[in-house]
Design an enzyme around this catalytic site. Structure first.
Site, short mmCIF file in Angstrom:
data_model
loop_
_atom_site.label_atom_id
_atom_site.label_comp_id
_atom_site.label_asym_id
_atom_site.label_seq_id
_atom_site.Cartn_x
_atom_site.Cartn_y
_atom_site.Cartn_z
N ASN A 1 0.86 -1.18 0.00
CA ASN A 1 0.00 0.00 0.00
C ASN A 1 0.90 1.23 0.00
O ASN A 1 1.44 1.60 1.03
CB ASN A 1 -0.91 -0.01 1.25
N LYS B 1 0.08 4.26 -0.42
CA LYS B 1 -0.59 5.48 0.04
C LYS B 1 -0.34 6.59 -0.99
O LYS B 1 -0.29 6.29 -2.18
CB LYS B 1 -0.12 5.83 1.45
N HIS C 1 -9.50 1.54 4.81
CA HIS C 1 -8.23 1.82 5.50
C HIS C 1 -8.47 2.86 6.59
O HIS C 1 -9.25 3.79 6.41
CB HIS C 1 -7.18 2.31 4.50
N GLU D 1 -6.80 5.30 7.55
CA GLU D 1 -6.55 6.70 7.15
C GLU D 1 -7.78 7.29 6.47
O GLU D 1 -8.08 8.47 6.63
CB GLU D 1 -5.31 6.76 6.25
N GLU E 1 -5.35 -4.20 10.81
CA GLU E 1 -4.34 -3.14 10.95
C GLU E 1 -4.66 -2.30 12.19
O GLU E 1 -5.44 -1.34 12.10
CB GLU E 1 -4.34 -2.22 9.73
N GLY F 1 2.64 2.95 10.71
CA GLY F 1 3.63 4.01 10.52
C GLY F 1 4.34 4.44 11.79
O GLY F 1 4.98 5.48 11.83
N SER G 1 3.53 -1.45 10.52
CA SER G 1 4.98 -1.48 10.78
C SER G 1 5.62 -2.83 10.46
O SER G 1 6.54 -3.27 11.15
CB SER G 1 5.28 -1.05 12.22
#
Ligand code: 13P
Length: 252
Positions: free
Chosen positions: A9, A11, A95, A97, A166, A172, A212
């Protein structure tokens, strides 16, 4: 046996030229990858570049989002049929985000999921709890609620489905979930999936861990029974580190 997956991914990263360079490097460092399906999810603007560069390999590609309608007056949106037109096999949906920054609700994710399946895409549905929710011992409840709503009215898709666990606090941050915690949640997800879509479908559905992931922690995560691969952010941006992770997934 379930399919193993290494999904990149990216992003909102990489120009078209950088995408081309990555694909060429990936072909060089990983000409022989078997036993894992490798999927690249670049921004929309680079999907055709990935298709050109990797179209003659076993690797696949997908988008990071799509809309729920097939066509029409929806300024700025991309339909799942347009993604099929670009040769996409997969689309990442839900996701964190998008949930947190763009305000996507479970109801919206549910509509997108159904539309993606109708168009012949394999959705990669992301679920996961925040740090606060985990600290308050609500992680399972939160993931259950996401699954309940995101999978509502879904009929077991013939083309399959992928789920990615996730935890938001692991994305991250450099702090991955322990393999025990990831296994515990992923086996819970598989259990829920069996209740919604049947035991056989659940047993054949790849469930991934994301957050991560790197080449130092993936082997331990993959040693767990229910974990079938990874959704990789930062470490998927370099061809060599992504290929190393994919190889470790294949060999697990
Ligand atoms: P990182 O691998 O950078 O933590 O990102 C995970 C992720 O969000 C993949 O979808």
């Amino acid at each position: 046996m379930r399919k193993k997956l290494a999904i990149a991914n990216w992003k909102m990263n990489k120009s078209r030229a950088e995408t081309r360079e990555f694909c060429q490097q990936l072909r060089q460092v990983a000409p022989d990858l078997t036993g894992v399906e490798v999927v690249i999810c670049p921004p929309f603007t680079s999907l055709d570049v990935v298709a050109q560069e990797l179209g003659d390999t076993e690797m696949r590609w997908g988008a990071q989002n799509c809309f729920w309608e097939r066509q029409g007056a929806y300024t700025g949106e991309i339909s799942p049929l347009m993604l099929r037109d670009l040769g996409c096999s997969y689309v990442i949906l839900g996701h964190s985000e998008r949930r947190q920054i763009l305000g996507e609700t479970d109801a919206v994710i549910n509509r997108k999921l159904i539309a993606a399946i109708e168009a012949g895409l394999i959705p990669v549905l992301c679920v996961g709890e925040s740090l606060q929710e985990r600290e308050n011992h609500r992680a399972r409840e939160v993931v259950k609620e996401q699954l309940d709503q995101d999978l509502r009215n879904l009929v077991a898709p013939a083309g399959g489905l992928v789920i990615a666990y996730e935890p938001i606090w692991a994305i991250g941050t450099g702090v991955n979930a322990s393999s025990d915690d990831a296994q515990e949640m992923i086996s819970f997800i598989r259990e829920r999936l069996a209740q919604y879509l049947g035991r056989e479908f659940a047993a054949g559905t790849p469930i991934l861990y994301g957050g991560s992931v790197n080449s130092n922690n993936i082997a331990e995560i993959m040693a767990e029974e229910d974990i079938d691969g990874a959704l990789i952010g930062g470490a998927s941006l370099q061809a060599d580190s992504f290929a190393a992770i994919a190889r470790l997934i294949a060999n697990a």
